[in-house]
Design a protein around this motif. Structure first.
Motif, PDB file in Angstrom:
ATOM      1  N   GLN A   1       2.290   1.637  -3.455  1.00 39.47           N
ATOM      2  CA  GLN A   1       1.278   2.118  -4.386  1.00 39.47           C
ATOM      3  C   GLN A   1       1.037   3.625  -4.200  1.00 39.47           C
ATOM      4  O   GLN A   1       0.914   4.365  -5.179  1.00 39.47           O
ATOM      5  CB  GLN A   1      -0.033   1.351  -4.210  1.00 39.47           C
ATOM      6  CG  GLN A   1      -1.073   1.722  -5.255  1.00 39.47           C
ATOM      7  CD  GLN A   1      -2.393   1.060  -4.984  1.00 39.47           C
ATOM      8  OE1 GLN A   1      -3.016   1.328  -3.969  1.00 39.47           O
ATOM      9  NE2 GLN A   1      -2.816   0.190  -5.906  1.00 39.47           N
ATOM     10  N   THR A   2       1.015   4.084  -2.959  1.00 39.96           N
ATOM     11  CA  THR A   2       0.855   5.509  -2.678  1.00 39.96           C
ATOM     12  C   THR A   2       2.005   6.304  -3.285  1.00 39.96           C
ATOM     13  O   THR A   2       1.792   7.351  -3.911  1.00 39.96           O
ATOM     14  CB  THR A   2       0.760   5.749  -1.160  1.00 39.96           C
ATOM     15  OG1 THR A   2      -0.391   5.060  -0.657  1.00 39.96           O
ATOM     16  CG2 THR A   2       0.667   7.226  -0.823  1.00 39.96           C
TER      17      THR A   2
ATOM     18  N   GLN B   1       0.829  -1.210   0.000  1.00 37.50           N
ATOM     19  CA  GLN B   1       0.000   0.000   0.000  1.00 37.50           C
ATOM     20  C   GLN B   1       0.860   1.255   0.000  1.00 37.50           C
ATOM     21  O   GLN B   1       0.559   2.218  -0.717  1.00 37.50           O
ATOM     22  CB  GLN B   1      -0.954  -0.012   1.198  1.00 37.50           C
ATOM     23  CG  GLN B   1      -2.049  -1.049   1.062  1.00 37.50           C
ATOM     24  CD  GLN B   1      -2.867  -1.236   2.332  1.00 37.50           C
ATOM     25  OE1 GLN B   1      -2.385  -1.023   3.446  1.00 37.50           O
ATOM     26  NE2 GLN B   1      -4.107  -1.664   2.163  1.00 37.50           N
TER      27      GLN B   1
END
Length: 161
Positions: free
Chosen positions: A62-63, A59
């Motif tokens: 991805q950010t 995550q």
């Protein structure tokens, strides 16, 4: 554009990623720096990460990727991305994100890891790395037995950059 240089530990992701970024005058980032201290400690002790361990890491990656894309940054990211599901999670824009798979034999990678002394990912996790690896079929695959400068040139040629 973002180029994700992927492969098992010891395949040369950081070395090749830095050389590639330098040759293009792009930013370089290493996905290892996105791991929590708990994950790093587990790997240092030779304990493979669970899927639950990887979710926050993916995550965060991805950010970062979304941020780089929004800012139109050119970045080379060294990231294991061993499973197809991880790559699908990270590669949201196939026009602006390219995958390069650094492929090497178990024996070559094992030798490299035996010679490496300053990294938390040691030889103990090599079996789990190869066991987890789902080789990508639809990406650029580069033989890591070649000298680093040749690998970088082969990547640039394949990506036409």
């Amino acid at each position: 554009m973002i180029i994700i240089v992927m492969g098992v530990s010891g395949s040369g992701k950081t070395t090749i990623g830095k050389l590639l970024a330098d040759s293009l005058s792009w930013e370089f980032s290493d996905a290892d720096t996105f791991h929590s201290s708990e994950n790093t400690d587990k790997m240092r002790r030779g304990i493979p990460l669970s899927e639950a361990d990887r979710i926050p890491w993916l995550q965060d990656l991805q950010t970062a990727i979304n941020h780089w894309l929004q800012e139109s940054k050119n970045v080379v990211l060294a990231c294991s991305a061993l499973k197809d599901s991880y790559r699908q999670f990270l590669v949201l824009d196939s026009e602006r994100i390219k995958l390069v798979y650094l492929k090497g034999s178990y024996e070559l990678i094992q030798k490299r890891l035996q010679e490496r002394s300053n990294h938390y990912m040691g030889e103990k996790l090599l079996n789990s790395q190869f066991y987890t690896l789902e080789e990508p079929l639809d990406t650029i695959s580069i033989d890591v037995a070649q000298p680093p400068q040749i690998i970088v040139q082969n990547i640039r040629t394949a990506l036409e950059i």
